[in-house]
Enzyme design. Structure first.
Site: not given
Ligand code: TTP
Ligand code: MG
Length: 401
Positions: A6, A102-103
Protein backbone atom coordinates in the site's frame (compact mmCIF):
# COMPACT_ATOMS: atom_id res chain seq x y z
CA UNK A 1 2.92 -16.24 1.21
CA UNK A 2 0.82 -13.27 0.22
CA UNK A 3 2.19 -9.75 0.14
CA UNK A 4 -0.01 -6.65 0.44
CA UNK A 5 1.58 -3.40 -0.71
CA UNK A 6 0.00 0.00 0.00
CA UNK A 7 1.52 3.33 -1.05
CA UNK A 8 1.87 5.84 1.80
CA UNK A 9 -0.34 8.96 1.69
CA UNK A 10 -0.50 8.27 -2.03
CA UNK A 11 -1.82 11.45 -3.71
CA UNK A 12 0.00 13.70 -1.21
CA UNK A 13 3.30 11.82 -1.57
CA UNK A 14 3.17 12.23 -5.35
CA UNK A 15 2.62 15.99 -4.94
CA UNK A 16 5.48 16.22 -2.43
CA UNK A 17 7.71 14.30 -4.81
CA UNK A 18 6.91 16.71 -7.65
CA UNK A 19 7.46 19.85 -5.62
CA UNK A 20 10.42 19.55 -3.23
CA UNK A 21 9.24 22.68 -1.38
CA UNK A 22 6.36 20.59 -0.04
CA UNK A 23 8.64 17.98 1.60
CA UNK A 24 7.95 17.64 5.33
CA UNK A 25 5.05 20.11 5.08
CA UNK A 26 1.34 19.53 5.71
CA UNK A 27 -0.12 18.85 2.26
CA UNK A 28 -3.81 18.23 1.63
CA UNK A 29 -5.04 16.88 -1.69
CA UNK A 30 -8.72 17.22 -2.52
CA UNK A 31 -11.36 18.85 -4.68
CA UNK A 32 -10.83 20.36 -8.11
CA UNK A 33 -8.96 23.52 -8.99
CA UNK A 34 -12.06 25.68 -8.85
CA UNK A 35 -14.06 23.85 -6.25
CA UNK A 36 -15.49 25.78 -3.39
CA UNK A 37 -16.70 22.57 -1.81
CA UNK A 38 -15.29 19.08 -1.77
CA UNK A 39 -13.57 16.71 0.58
CA UNK A 40 -10.04 15.74 1.48
CA UNK A 41 -8.84 12.87 -0.73
CA UNK A 42 -5.76 12.40 1.38
CA UNK A 43 -3.40 14.29 3.65
CA UNK A 44 0.36 13.98 4.09
CA UNK A 45 1.48 12.47 7.39
CA UNK A 46 2.51 15.98 8.51
CA UNK A 47 -1.09 17.15 8.00
CA UNK A 48 -2.60 14.10 9.72
CA UNK A 49 -1.09 15.35 13.00
CA UNK A 50 -3.72 18.08 12.92
CA UNK A 51 -6.52 15.51 12.80
CA UNK A 52 -7.07 15.76 9.06
CA UNK A 53 -8.21 12.61 7.27
CA UNK A 54 -9.72 11.39 3.99
CA UNK A 55 -13.37 12.32 3.53
CA UNK A 56 -13.25 15.42 5.76
CA UNK A 57 -14.79 18.54 4.16
CA UNK A 58 -12.06 20.82 2.80
CA UNK A 59 -13.37 23.85 4.70
CA UNK A 60 -12.94 21.95 7.96
CA UNK A 61 -9.40 20.92 7.01
CA UNK A 62 -8.66 24.60 6.32
CA UNK A 63 -9.88 25.50 9.78
CA UNK A 64 -7.78 22.80 11.47
CA UNK A 65 -4.62 23.54 9.56
CA UNK A 66 -4.70 26.89 7.72
CA UNK A 67 -0.96 26.73 6.99
CA UNK A 68 -1.35 23.49 4.97
CA UNK A 69 -0.78 23.55 1.23
CA UNK A 70 -4.03 22.58 -0.56
CA UNK A 71 -3.68 20.88 -3.94
CA UNK A 72 -6.47 19.79 -6.32
CA UNK A 73 -6.71 16.13 -7.31
CA UNK A 74 -4.82 15.21 -10.50
CA UNK A 75 -6.10 11.73 -11.32
CA UNK A 76 -4.27 11.44 -14.63
CA UNK A 77 -0.95 11.83 -12.82
CA UNK A 78 -1.82 9.33 -10.07
CA UNK A 79 -3.01 6.80 -12.65
CA UNK A 80 0.38 6.96 -14.36
CA UNK A 81 2.19 6.45 -11.05
CA UNK A 82 -0.18 3.59 -10.25
CA UNK A 83 0.69 1.84 -13.51
CA UNK A 84 4.41 2.03 -12.76
CA UNK A 85 3.76 0.74 -9.25
CA UNK A 86 1.85 -2.21 -10.69
CA UNK A 87 4.55 -3.09 -13.21
CA UNK A 88 7.29 -3.09 -10.54
CA UNK A 89 5.23 -5.48 -8.37
CA UNK A 90 4.18 -7.65 -11.31
CA UNK A 91 7.80 -8.57 -11.94
CA UNK A 92 7.76 -10.81 -8.83
CA UNK A 93 4.69 -12.92 -9.60
CA UNK A 94 2.06 -13.22 -12.32
CA UNK A 95 -0.59 -13.78 -9.63
CA UNK A 96 -1.25 -10.18 -8.70
CA UNK A 97 -4.48 -8.38 -7.84
CA UNK A 98 -4.72 -4.62 -7.87
CA UNK A 99 -7.27 -3.64 -5.20
CA UNK A 100 -7.15 0.12 -5.85
CA UNK A 101 -4.87 2.73 -7.41
CA UNK A 102 -2.40 2.40 -4.56
CA UNK A 103 -2.73 -1.12 -3.18
CA UNK A 104 -2.26 -4.63 -4.47
CA UNK A 105 -1.81 -8.23 -3.42
CA UNK A 106 0.91 -10.54 -4.70
CA UNK A 107 0.66 -14.30 -4.24
CA UNK A 108 4.16 -15.78 -4.17
CA UNK A 109 3.12 -19.46 -3.96
CA UNK A 110 4.11 -20.31 -7.51
CA UNK A 111 7.24 -18.21 -7.63
CA UNK A 112 8.78 -19.00 -4.24
CA UNK A 113 11.65 -20.94 -5.80
CA UNK A 114 12.60 -17.93 -7.90
CA UNK A 115 13.27 -15.55 -4.97
CA UNK A 116 15.21 -15.88 -1.71
CA UNK A 117 12.00 -15.33 0.30
CA UNK A 118 8.93 -13.17 0.75
CA UNK A 119 10.74 -10.68 3.00
CA UNK A 120 13.41 -10.28 0.35
CA UNK A 121 10.72 -9.58 -2.27
CA UNK A 122 9.10 -7.01 0.04
CA UNK A 123 12.40 -5.20 0.57
CA UNK A 124 13.08 -5.23 -3.17
CA UNK A 125 9.67 -3.73 -3.89
CA UNK A 126 10.11 -1.05 -1.23
CA UNK A 127 13.48 0.01 -2.53
CA UNK A 128 12.44 -0.07 -6.20
CA UNK A 129 9.26 1.94 -5.53
CA UNK A 130 11.42 4.49 -3.70
CA UNK A 131 14.11 4.61 -6.40
CA UNK A 132 11.96 4.33 -9.53
CA UNK A 133 8.85 6.22 -8.43
CA UNK A 134 10.15 8.41 -5.62
CA UNK A 135 7.61 7.61 -2.90
CA UNK A 136 7.36 5.12 -0.04
CA UNK A 137 5.09 2.16 0.56
CA UNK A 138 4.18 -0.15 3.42
CA UNK A 139 3.97 -3.91 3.14
CA UNK A 140 2.29 -6.73 5.02
CA UNK A 141 3.36 -10.36 4.57
CA UNK A 142 1.54 -13.43 5.81
CA UNK A 143 0.00 -16.67 4.58
CA UNK A 144 -3.47 -15.02 4.40
CA UNK A 145 -4.83 -12.30 2.18
CA UNK A 146 -6.84 -10.28 4.71
CA UNK A 147 -4.14 -10.60 7.35
CA UNK A 148 -1.52 -9.22 4.96
CA UNK A 149 -3.70 -6.18 4.38
CA UNK A 150 -4.13 -5.62 8.10
CA UNK A 151 -0.38 -6.08 8.58
CA UNK A 152 0.59 -3.51 5.94
CA UNK A 153 -1.22 -0.84 7.96
CA UNK A 154 0.65 -1.55 11.18
CA UNK A 155 4.01 0.07 10.50
CA UNK A 156 3.02 2.92 8.22
CA UNK A 157 4.72 4.78 6.64
CA UNK A 158 7.56 2.87 4.99
CA UNK A 159 7.23 -0.25 7.15
CA UNK A 160 7.23 -3.99 6.60
CA UNK A 161 5.23 -6.27 8.90
CA UNK A 162 5.80 -10.01 8.67
CA UNK A 163 3.42 -12.44 10.34
CA UNK A 164 4.83 -15.96 10.64
CA UNK A 165 2.44 -18.75 9.67
CA UNK A 166 1.00 -20.29 12.81
CA UNK A 167 0.89 -17.12 14.93
CA UNK A 168 -1.94 -15.38 13.04
CA UNK A 169 -4.39 -15.47 15.94
CA UNK A 170 -1.92 -14.17 18.52
CA UNK A 171 -0.85 -11.40 16.18
CA UNK A 172 -4.41 -10.23 15.63
CA UNK A 173 -5.66 -10.55 19.22
CA UNK A 174 -4.61 -7.11 20.56
CA UNK A 175 -5.77 -5.17 17.46
CA UNK A 176 -9.08 -3.28 17.34
CA UNK A 177 -12.03 -4.92 15.56
CA UNK A 178 -12.15 -1.86 13.24
CA UNK A 179 -8.77 -2.95 11.85
CA UNK A 180 -10.46 -5.84 10.03
CA UNK A 181 -11.42 -4.71 6.50
CA UNK A 182 -15.21 -4.99 6.22
CA UNK A 183 -15.84 -4.25 9.90
CA UNK A 184 -17.47 -0.88 9.38
CA UNK A 185 -18.66 1.73 11.90
CA UNK A 186 -22.12 0.15 12.28
CA UNK A 187 -20.76 -3.36 12.92
CA UNK A 188 -18.21 -1.97 15.39
CA UNK A 189 -21.02 -0.27 17.33
CA UNK A 190 -23.05 -3.47 17.53
CA UNK A 191 -20.05 -5.49 18.69
CA UNK A 192 -18.89 -2.89 21.17
CA UNK A 193 -22.34 -3.03 22.73
CA UNK A 194 -21.54 -6.61 23.80
CA UNK A 195 -18.06 -5.56 24.97
CA UNK A 196 -16.22 -6.86 21.94
CA UNK A 197 -13.46 -4.33 21.33
CA UNK A 198 -10.39 -6.23 20.19
CA UNK A 199 -10.01 -8.92 17.58
CA UNK A 200 -9.09 -11.24 20.46
CA UNK A 201 -12.49 -10.53 22.08
CA UNK A 202 -14.17 -11.30 18.77
CA UNK A 203 -12.35 -14.62 18.40
CA UNK A 204 -13.69 -15.80 21.73
CA UNK A 205 -17.42 -15.45 21.29
CA UNK A 206 -19.69 -17.95 19.55
CA UNK A 207 -19.91 -17.41 15.80
CA UNK A 208 -23.71 -17.88 15.96
CA UNK A 209 -23.91 -15.03 18.41
CA UNK A 210 -22.06 -12.68 16.06
CA UNK A 211 -24.17 -13.79 13.10
CA UNK A 212 -27.35 -13.05 15.03
CA UNK A 213 -26.00 -9.62 15.80
CA UNK A 214 -24.47 -8.48 12.53
CA UNK A 215 -25.64 -10.99 9.92
CA UNK A 216 -23.69 -13.25 7.56
CA UNK A 217 -20.64 -11.00 7.49
CA UNK A 218 -20.23 -11.87 11.17
CA UNK A 219 -19.00 -15.36 10.32
CA UNK A 220 -16.40 -13.95 7.95
CA UNK A 221 -15.16 -11.56 10.67
CA UNK A 222 -15.08 -14.38 13.23
CA UNK A 223 -13.02 -16.57 10.89
CA UNK A 224 -10.52 -13.77 10.30
CA UNK A 225 -10.27 -13.17 14.06
CA UNK A 226 -9.49 -16.86 14.52
CA UNK A 227 -6.72 -16.82 11.94
CA UNK A 228 -8.83 -18.60 9.32
CA UNK A 229 -8.99 -16.97 5.92
CA UNK A 230 -8.82 -18.75 2.60
CA UNK A 231 -9.63 -15.76 0.38
CA UNK A 232 -7.52 -16.10 -2.76
CA UNK A 233 -5.57 -13.50 -4.67
CA UNK A 234 -7.26 -13.38 -8.04
CA UNK A 235 -6.47 -11.77 -11.32
CA UNK A 236 -9.50 -9.56 -12.01
CA UNK A 237 -11.76 -10.38 -14.94
CA UNK A 238 -11.26 -8.29 -18.01
CA UNK A 239 -13.02 -4.95 -17.86
CA UNK A 240 -16.64 -5.35 -18.85
CA UNK A 241 -17.73 -1.73 -18.82
CA UNK A 242 -16.31 1.75 -19.01
CA UNK A 243 -17.67 4.93 -17.51
CA UNK A 244 -16.71 8.50 -16.74
CA UNK A 245 -18.42 11.19 -14.71
CA UNK A 246 -17.91 14.81 -13.70
CA UNK A 247 -19.06 16.55 -10.53
CA UNK A 248 -19.38 20.27 -11.17
CA UNK A 249 -18.13 22.61 -8.49
CA UNK A 250 -21.42 24.56 -8.80
CA UNK A 251 -24.91 23.30 -9.63
CA UNK A 252 -25.92 24.22 -13.13
CA UNK A 253 -28.75 24.16 -15.67
CA UNK A 254 -26.75 25.79 -18.42
CA UNK A 255 -27.71 23.57 -21.37
CA UNK A 256 -24.78 24.27 -23.64
CA UNK A 257 -22.32 23.76 -20.78
CA UNK A 258 -23.93 20.45 -19.78
CA UNK A 259 -23.98 19.23 -23.38
CA UNK A 260 -20.35 20.22 -23.87
CA UNK A 261 -19.40 18.28 -20.73
CA UNK A 262 -21.43 15.33 -21.98
CA UNK A 263 -19.49 15.42 -25.24
CA UNK A 264 -16.23 15.57 -23.30
CA UNK A 265 -17.21 12.47 -21.28
CA UNK A 266 -18.13 10.66 -24.49
CA UNK A 267 -14.66 11.41 -25.81
CA UNK A 268 -13.06 10.00 -22.67
CA UNK A 269 -15.17 6.84 -22.80
CA UNK A 270 -14.62 6.31 -26.54
CA UNK A 271 -10.88 6.82 -26.08
CA UNK A 272 -10.87 4.09 -23.40
CA UNK A 273 -12.85 1.77 -25.68
CA UNK A 274 -10.44 2.20 -28.58
CA UNK A 275 -7.47 1.68 -26.23
CA UNK A 276 -9.04 -1.63 -25.15
CA UNK A 277 -9.85 -2.41 -28.79
CA UNK A 278 -13.52 -2.96 -28.06
CA UNK A 279 -16.84 -1.39 -28.89
CA UNK A 280 -19.85 -1.32 -26.57
CA UNK A 281 -23.56 -1.46 -27.33
CA UNK A 282 -25.28 -0.67 -24.03
CA UNK A 283 -25.12 3.07 -23.35
CA UNK A 284 -26.08 4.61 -20.03
CA UNK A 285 -26.37 8.14 -18.68
CA UNK A 286 -26.45 9.28 -15.06
CA UNK A 287 -27.60 12.65 -13.78
CA UNK A 288 -27.42 13.75 -10.14
CA UNK A 289 -29.45 16.78 -9.16
CA UNK A 290 -28.51 19.50 -6.69
CA UNK A 291 -30.84 17.67 -4.26
CA UNK A 292 -28.64 14.58 -4.56
CA UNK A 293 -31.27 12.58 -6.44
CA UNK A 294 -29.54 10.25 -8.87
CA UNK A 295 -31.25 9.12 -12.08
CA UNK A 296 -29.93 6.71 -14.69
CA UNK A 297 -31.22 5.56 -18.03
CA UNK A 298 -29.84 3.24 -20.67
CA UNK A 299 -30.41 2.11 -24.23
CA UNK A 300 -28.92 -0.35 -26.66
CA UNK A 301 -27.46 0.38 -30.07
CA UNK A 302 -27.76 -2.16 -32.87
CA UNK A 303 -24.02 -2.11 -33.47
CA UNK A 304 -21.10 -1.69 -31.03
CA UNK A 305 -19.91 1.89 -30.66
CA UNK A 306 -16.41 3.19 -30.12
CA UNK A 307 -16.43 6.78 -31.35
CA UNK A 308 -17.33 9.81 -29.29
CA UNK A 309 -19.37 11.25 -32.13
CA UNK A 310 -21.80 8.30 -32.27
CA UNK A 311 -21.77 7.83 -28.51
CA UNK A 312 -22.74 11.46 -28.08
CA UNK A 313 -25.72 11.16 -30.43
CA UNK A 314 -27.08 8.46 -28.11
CA UNK A 315 -26.03 10.16 -24.88
CA UNK A 316 -27.69 13.41 -25.87
CA UNK A 317 -30.99 11.71 -26.64
CA UNK A 318 -30.80 9.91 -23.30
CA UNK A 319 -30.01 12.93 -21.17
CA UNK A 320 -33.06 14.74 -22.50
CA UNK A 321 -35.21 11.86 -21.28
CA UNK A 322 -33.83 12.36 -17.78
CA UNK A 323 -33.46 16.10 -17.55
CA UNK A 324 -35.82 18.99 -18.25
CA UNK A 325 -33.07 21.56 -18.74
CA UNK A 326 -34.34 23.50 -15.71
CA UNK A 327 -33.47 21.39 -12.66
CA UNK A 328 -30.01 22.24 -11.32
CA UNK A 329 -27.59 19.35 -11.65
CA UNK A 330 -24.27 18.62 -10.00
CA UNK A 331 -23.03 15.46 -11.71
CA UNK A 332 -23.33 13.78 -15.08
CA UNK A 333 -21.91 10.46 -16.14
CA UNK A 334 -21.64 8.39 -19.33
CA UNK A 335 -21.16 4.63 -19.31
CA UNK A 336 -21.01 1.84 -21.85
CA UNK A 337 -21.04 -1.94 -21.52
CA UNK A 338 -21.73 -5.11 -23.49
CA UNK A 339 -18.35 -5.11 -25.15
CA UNK A 340 -17.47 -6.66 -28.49
CA UNK A 341 -13.88 -7.09 -29.53
CA UNK A 342 -12.90 -5.24 -32.71
CA UNK A 343 -10.64 -8.13 -33.74
CA UNK A 344 -13.46 -10.63 -33.45
CA UNK A 345 -15.46 -8.96 -36.20
CA UNK A 346 -15.65 -11.56 -38.92
CA UNK A 347 -15.61 -9.11 -41.78
CA UNK A 348 -12.71 -9.06 -44.21
CA UNK A 349 -13.36 -5.55 -45.38
CA UNK A 350 -10.63 -3.28 -44.13
CA UNK A 351 -12.95 -0.38 -43.98
CA UNK A 352 -15.44 -2.27 -41.89
CA UNK A 353 -12.67 -3.57 -39.65
CA UNK A 354 -11.67 -0.03 -38.89
CA UNK A 355 -15.05 1.43 -38.26
CA UNK A 356 -17.06 -1.73 -38.18
CA UNK A 357 -20.19 -0.33 -36.68
CA UNK A 358 -20.36 3.09 -38.08
CA UNK A 359 -21.53 2.75 -41.63
CA UNK A 360 -24.83 1.37 -40.46
CA UNK A 361 -25.49 4.26 -38.14
CA UNK A 362 -24.09 7.13 -40.05
CA UNK A 363 -22.45 7.54 -43.43
CA UNK A 364 -19.92 9.80 -41.78
CA UNK A 365 -18.94 7.00 -39.39
CA UNK A 366 -15.68 5.93 -40.98
CA UNK A 367 -14.49 9.51 -41.12
CA UNK A 368 -15.14 9.96 -37.42
CA UNK A 369 -13.40 6.75 -36.54
CA UNK A 370 -10.32 7.78 -38.52
CA UNK A 371 -10.33 11.26 -37.08
CA UNK A 372 -10.72 10.08 -33.50
CA UNK A 373 -8.06 7.38 -33.90
CA UNK A 374 -5.63 10.04 -35.09
CA UNK A 375 -6.52 12.14 -32.05
CA UNK A 376 -5.78 9.11 -29.85
CA UNK A 377 -2.20 9.02 -31.05
CA UNK A 378 -1.73 12.73 -30.28
CA UNK A 379 -3.45 12.44 -26.93
CA UNK A 380 -1.37 9.45 -25.86
CA UNK A 381 1.76 11.44 -26.62
CA UNK A 382 0.85 14.94 -25.46
CA UNK A 383 -2.04 14.49 -23.02
CA UNK A 384 -5.79 14.24 -23.47
CA UNK A 385 -6.46 17.95 -23.74
CA UNK A 386 -3.60 18.67 -26.13
CA UNK A 387 -6.26 18.68 -28.84
CA UNK A 388 -9.92 19.27 -28.23
CA UNK A 389 -13.12 20.13 -30.09
CA UNK A 390 -13.75 23.89 -30.14
CA UNK A 391 -17.01 23.43 -28.24
CA UNK A 392 -15.03 22.65 -25.12
CA UNK A 393 -13.05 25.86 -25.37
CA UNK A 394 -16.16 27.80 -24.44
CA UNK A 395 -16.86 25.68 -21.41
CA UNK A 396 -14.95 25.72 -18.20
CA UNK A 397 -12.03 23.71 -19.41
CA UNK A 398 -10.55 23.97 -15.94
CA UNK A 399 -12.65 20.93 -15.00
CA UNK A 400 -11.12 18.71 -17.53
CA UNK A 401 -8.16 16.42 -17.25
P1 TTP B 1 -5.41 5.05 1.06
O1 TTP B 1 -4.38 3.99 0.77
O2 TTP B 1 -6.56 4.68 1.91
O3 TTP B 1 -4.72 6.28 1.78
P2 TTP B 1 -3.29 6.93 1.53
O4 TTP B 1 -2.46 6.17 0.56
O5 TTP B 1 -3.48 8.37 1.19
O6 TTP B 1 -2.65 6.87 2.98
P3 TTP B 1 -2.04 5.62 3.75
O7 TTP B 1 -0.60 5.95 3.96
O8 TTP B 1 -2.80 5.54 5.03
O9 TTP B 1 -2.22 4.42 2.87
O10 TTP B 1 -5.98 5.64 -0.29
C1 TTP B 1 -5.16 5.82 -1.44
C2 TTP B 1 -5.56 7.07 -2.18
O11 TTP B 1 -6.93 7.03 -2.53
C3 TTP B 1 -5.38 8.35 -1.36
O12 TTP B 1 -4.06 8.88 -1.46
C4 TTP B 1 -6.41 9.25 -1.93
C5 TTP B 1 -7.51 8.34 -2.44
N1 TTP B 1 -8.65 8.36 -1.50
C6 TTP B 1 -9.70 9.23 -1.77
O13 TTP B 1 -9.69 9.95 -2.78
N2 TTP B 1 -10.74 9.28 -0.89
C7 TTP B 1 -10.79 8.51 0.25
O14 TTP B 1 -11.74 8.61 1.04
C8 TTP B 1 -9.69 7.62 0.51
C9 TTP B 1 -9.68 6.76 1.75
C10 TTP B 1 -8.65 7.58 -0.39
MG1 MG C 1 -2.23 4.11 0.72
Amino acid sequence: MIIHVDLDAFFASVEQRDNPKLKNKPVIVGGSAFATRGVVSTASYEARKYGIHSGMPLFRARMLCPQAVFIPVNFAKYEQVSQRFFSICASYSPLIEQASLDELYIDLSDTQLLWPGSLWVARQIQSRVQKEIGITCSIGISAQKTLSKIASGIHKPNGITFVKPGVEKQFLAPLKIGDIPGCGKQTQKLLQAIKVKTIGDLAQIYPDHIMLLVGKNGLHLWNIANGKDDTAVKIPDKTKSSSRSITFSFDTNNVSFVEAMLFYLCQKVAFDLRTMRVGGSCISITVRTSEFETHSIQCTSKEPINTAFILFTFARQLIWKLWNGITLIRLIGVGISNFHSIESQSTTSNQLKLGFHLNEINKQGIKWFRLESSLDALRKKYGFLSITPAVLLNSRVSYLK
